[in-house]
Design a protein around this motif. Structure first.
Motif: not given
Length: 195
Positions: A59-65
């Motif tokens: 989530h922090r690196l790639f914005g994947v929820k």
């Protein structure tokens, strides 16, 4: 000169002692039902924690929820009221402590999966965790959200009713592979801790 081990009563070389099963240093014991449960708690809790840490990093690196576990808690909270299917769960009434219920269920499911994994793999896995069975099992667990959780939350079978079904399937598969990697890593951490 060949030594005939059959001629000795124990089948071991003279001057050597046999290490019995009770003397082997294993991080997990196979001796009792309680130990089996503790093994599942350790492996399942560790694998689920690893899965969650990877989800935070993604989530922090790639914005994947990742999955919002409060929605899992909401779904579980509506079950005693006779509501299994939601269209979608986000429109259903929130329930008290849904986030805590969802997170608790997430870890309980991880522990149950680990118990199933330990029932499937040879008992020798505990002494020398193998990667491939762990990854295969982790990937196999994705069938539960595909065919149970996602349809019940209103996302359809294998996220078929989401805006981007293949993206959702891919993200689910990655999450469950990290659970399998977590089984393996937790197993090795226990082996190394046991010395």
């Amino acid at each position: 000169m060949m030594l005939d081990l059959k001629s000795t009563s124990s089948g071991i070389l003279p001057g050597m002692t046999q290490i019995g099963k009770e003397d082997q240093q294993m991080p997990f014991s196979e001796n009792s039902a309680l130990q089996t449960v503790l093994n599942a708690v350790l492996l399942g809790g560790g694998a689920t924690l690893f899965m969650d840490l990877v989800a935070v990093a993604r989530h922090r690196l790639f914005g994947v929820k990742g999955l919002e576990y409060a929605l899992v808690g909401r779904w579980l909270g509506h079950l005693p009221r006779g509501v299994l299917l939601h269209r979608p769960i986000s429109r259903s009434a929130p329930i008290w402590a849904e986030r805590a219920i969802g997170w608790g269920a997430h870890y309980a499911i991880g522990i149950m999966f680990a118990g199933l994994f330990l029932a499937i793999v040879p008992s020798t896995w505990l002494a020398a965790p193998a990667l491939w069975p762990s990854l295969a099992f982790g990937l196999g667990t994705v069938t539960v959200p595909f065919f149970l959780l996602q349809p019940c939350l209103g996302a359809g079978v294998a996220a078929s009713k989401t805006p981007h079904p293949w993206r959702a399937r891919y993200q689910s598969a990655i999450a469950h592979l990290t659970f399998g990697l977590g089984l393996w890593g937790t197993g090795w951490a226990a082996v190394l801790a046991a010395g």
